[in-house]
Design a protein around this motif. Sequence first.
Motif, PDB file in Angstrom:
ATOM      1  N   ALA A 173      -7.195 -25.221 -52.177  1.00  0.00           N
ATOM      2  CA  ALA A 173      -6.101 -24.547 -52.872  1.00  0.00           C
ATOM      3  C   ALA A 173      -4.790 -24.845 -52.168  1.00  0.00           C
ATOM      4  CB  ALA A 173      -6.335 -23.040 -52.926  1.00  0.00           C
ATOM      5  N   ALA A 174      -3.686 -24.743 -52.909  1.00  0.00           N
ATOM      6  CA  ALA A 174      -2.358 -24.947 -52.334  1.00  0.00           C
ATOM      7  C   ALA A 174      -1.362 -24.045 -53.025  1.00  0.00           C
ATOM      8  CB  ALA A 174      -1.934 -26.411 -52.450  1.00  0.00           C
ATOM      9  N   ILE A 175      -0.261 -23.777 -52.325  1.00  0.00           N
ATOM     10  CA  ILE A 175       0.796 -22.935 -52.875  1.00  0.00           C
ATOM     11  C   ILE A 175       2.138 -23.540 -52.465  1.00  0.00           C
ATOM     12  CG2 ILE A 175       0.776 -21.377 -50.870  1.00  0.00           C
ATOM     13  CD1 ILE A 175       1.293 -19.065 -52.907  1.00  0.00           C
ATOM     14  N   SER A 176       3.081 -23.507 -53.384  1.00  0.00           N
ATOM     15  CA  SER A 176       4.395 -24.083 -53.112  1.00  0.00           C
ATOM     16  C   SER A 176       5.158 -23.243 -52.100  1.00  0.00           C
ATOM     17  CB  SER A 176       5.194 -24.188 -54.414  1.00  0.00           C
ATOM     18  OG  SER A 176       5.395 -22.902 -54.973  1.00  0.00           O
ATOM     19  N   TRP A 177       6.263 -23.798 -51.581  1.00  0.00           N
ATOM     20  CA  TRP A 177       7.034 -23.090 -50.565  1.00  0.00           C
ATOM     21  C   TRP A 177       7.541 -21.751 -51.079  1.00  0.00           C
ATOM     22  CZ3 TRP A 177      12.058 -21.718 -51.506  1.00  0.00           C
ATOM     23  CH2 TRP A 177      12.674 -22.364 -52.588  1.00  0.00           C
ATOM     24  N   SER A 178       7.850 -21.673 -52.377  1.00  0.00           N
ATOM     25  CA  SER A 178       8.385 -20.441 -52.959  1.00  0.00           C
ATOM     26  C   SER A 178       7.293 -19.467 -53.373  1.00  0.00           C
ATOM     27  CB  SER A 178       9.237 -20.780 -54.171  1.00  0.00           C
ATOM     28  OG  SER A 178       8.435 -21.388 -55.171  1.00  0.00           O
ATOM     29  N   GLY A 179       6.069 -19.952 -53.442  1.00  0.00           N
ATOM     30  CA  GLY A 179       4.975 -19.098 -53.883  1.00  0.00           C
ATOM     31  C   GLY A 179       4.829 -19.002 -55.387  1.00  0.00           C
ATOM     32  N   THR A 180       5.583 -19.805 -56.126  1.00  0.00           N
ATOM     33  CA  THR A 180       5.547 -19.698 -57.584  1.00  0.00           C
ATOM     34  C   THR A 180       4.545 -20.632 -58.236  1.00  0.00           C
ATOM     35  OG1 THR A 180       7.373 -21.277 -57.738  1.00  0.00           O
ATOM     36  CG2 THR A 180       7.935 -18.920 -57.727  1.00  0.00           C
ATOM     37  N   SER A 181       4.059 -21.624 -57.491  1.00  0.00           N
ATOM     38  CA  SER A 181       3.090 -22.567 -58.047  1.00  0.00           C
ATOM     39  C   SER A 181       1.851 -22.601 -57.164  1.00  0.00           C
ATOM     40  CB  SER A 181       3.692 -23.976 -58.130  1.00  0.00           C
ATOM     41  OG  SER A 181       4.795 -24.001 -59.000  1.00  0.00           O
ATOM     42  N   MET A 182       0.676 -22.494 -57.797  1.00  0.00           N
ATOM     43  CA  MET A 182      -0.591 -22.542 -57.081  1.00  0.00           C
ATOM     44  C   MET A 182      -1.500 -23.586 -57.722  1.00  0.00           C
ATOM     45  SD  MET A 182       0.888 -19.451 -56.883  1.00  0.00           S
ATOM     46  CE  MET A 182       0.250 -18.359 -58.156  1.00  0.00           C
ATOM     47  N   TYR A 183      -2.349 -24.178 -56.917  1.00  0.00           N
ATOM     48  CA  TYR A 183      -3.253 -25.225 -57.376  1.00  0.00           C
ATOM     49  C   TYR A 183      -4.619 -24.972 -56.755  1.00  0.00           C
ATOM     50  CZ  TYR A 183       1.381 -27.213 -58.015  1.00  0.00           C
ATOM     51  OH  TYR A 183       2.693 -27.386 -58.350  1.00  0.00           O
ATOM     52  N   TYR A 184      -5.677 -25.272 -57.538  1.00  0.00           N
ATOM     53  CA  TYR A 184      -7.039 -25.019 -57.076  1.00  0.00           C
ATOM     54  C   TYR A 184      -7.966 -26.169 -57.466  1.00  0.00           C
ATOM     55  CZ  TYR A 184      -5.338 -20.198 -56.824  1.00  0.00           C
ATOM     56  OH  TYR A 184      -4.614 -19.067 -56.544  1.00  0.00           O
ATOM     57  N   ILE A 185      -8.958 -26.385 -56.626  1.00  0.00           N
ATOM     58  CA  ILE A 185     -10.038 -27.274 -57.027  1.00  0.00           C
ATOM     59  C   ILE A 185     -10.831 -26.546 -58.121  1.00  0.00           C
ATOM     60  CG2 ILE A 185     -11.673 -26.383 -55.318  1.00  0.00           C
ATOM     61  CD1 ILE A 185     -12.695 -29.194 -54.915  1.00  0.00           C
ATOM     62  N   ASP A 186     -11.384 -27.300 -59.068  1.00  0.00           N
ATOM     63  CA  ASP A 186     -12.041 -26.683 -60.222  1.00  0.00           C
ATOM     64  C   ASP A 186     -13.150 -25.712 -59.827  1.00  0.00           C
ATOM     65  OD1 ASP A 186     -11.852 -29.524 -62.548  1.00  0.00           O
ATOM     66  OD2 ASP A 186     -10.402 -27.987 -61.999  1.00  0.00           O
ATOM     67  N   SER A 187     -13.874 -26.023 -58.783  1.00  0.00           N
ATOM     68  CA  SER A 187     -15.051 -25.221 -58.424  1.00  0.00           C
ATOM     69  C   SER A 187     -14.696 -23.818 -57.929  1.00  0.00           C
ATOM     70  CB  SER A 187     -15.884 -25.937 -57.362  1.00  0.00           C
ATOM     71  OG  SER A 187     -15.130 -26.146 -56.186  1.00  0.00           O
ATOM     72  N   VAL A 188     -13.432 -23.554 -57.602  1.00  0.00           N
ATOM     73  CA  VAL A 188     -13.054 -22.225 -57.117  1.00  0.00           C
ATOM     74  C   VAL A 188     -12.130 -21.479 -58.071  1.00  0.00           C
ATOM     75  CG1 VAL A 188     -13.269 -23.079 -54.750  1.00  0.00           C
ATOM     76  CG2 VAL A 188     -10.992 -22.847 -55.770  1.00  0.00           C
ATOM     77  N   LYS A 189     -11.727 -22.117 -59.164  1.00  0.00           N
ATOM     78  CA  LYS A 189     -10.835 -21.468 -60.114  1.00  0.00           C
ATOM     79  C   LYS A 189     -11.480 -20.209 -60.672  1.00  0.00           C
ATOM     80  CE  LYS A 189      -8.200 -25.519 -61.627  1.00  0.00           C
ATOM     81  NZ  LYS A 189      -7.929 -26.464 -62.737  1.00  0.00           N
ATOM     82  N   GLY A 190     -10.703 -19.127 -60.713  1.00  0.00           N
ATOM     83  CA  GLY A 190     -11.213 -17.849 -61.192  1.00  0.00           C
ATOM     84  C   GLY A 190     -11.911 -17.030 -60.123  1.00  0.00           C
ATOM     85  N   ARG A 191     -12.189 -17.645 -58.966  1.00  0.00           N
ATOM     86  CA  ARG A 191     -12.853 -16.914 -57.872  1.00  0.00           C
ATOM     87  C   ARG A 191     -11.949 -16.782 -56.637  1.00  0.00           C
ATOM     88  NH1 ARG A 191     -17.135 -19.013 -55.393  1.00  0.00           N
ATOM     89  NH2 ARG A 191     -16.578 -21.206 -55.782  1.00  0.00           N
TER      90      ARG A 191
END
Length: 116
Positions: free
Chosen positions: A49-67
């Motif tokens: 997972a990752a989050i932008s410097w501002s905290g407004t954008s997040m990214y996840y690997i598919d296997s952990v999305k929703g968890r």
Amino acid sequence: QVQLVESGGGLVQPGGSLRLSCAASGRTFSSYAMGWFRQAPGKEREFVAAISWSGTSMYYIDSVKGRFTISRDNAENTVYLQMNSLKPEDTGVYYCNAVNFGGTYWGQGTQVTVSS
């Protein structure tokens, strides 16, 4: 330069939850995009997972999305990874990562073991 210290790992049963924390040193934490990676025994390190410097954008690997949920508190120089509905395949060493134009930095890792 930034130093990263992870905490919050441990042993949990399948279906359980853990919250990982990554505390960063320095006064420029808010300039870094932050991420979590993991490495299972015998496997390569992978992005979680990752989050932008501002905290407004997040990214996840598919296997952990929703968890899993990544968040950050720039006032506390800390990034979090809330992990719910954990599965045995989530087992591994979890590493915190910080990236900006000055470089890439890693913490020492914290062990997460999901087992009954």
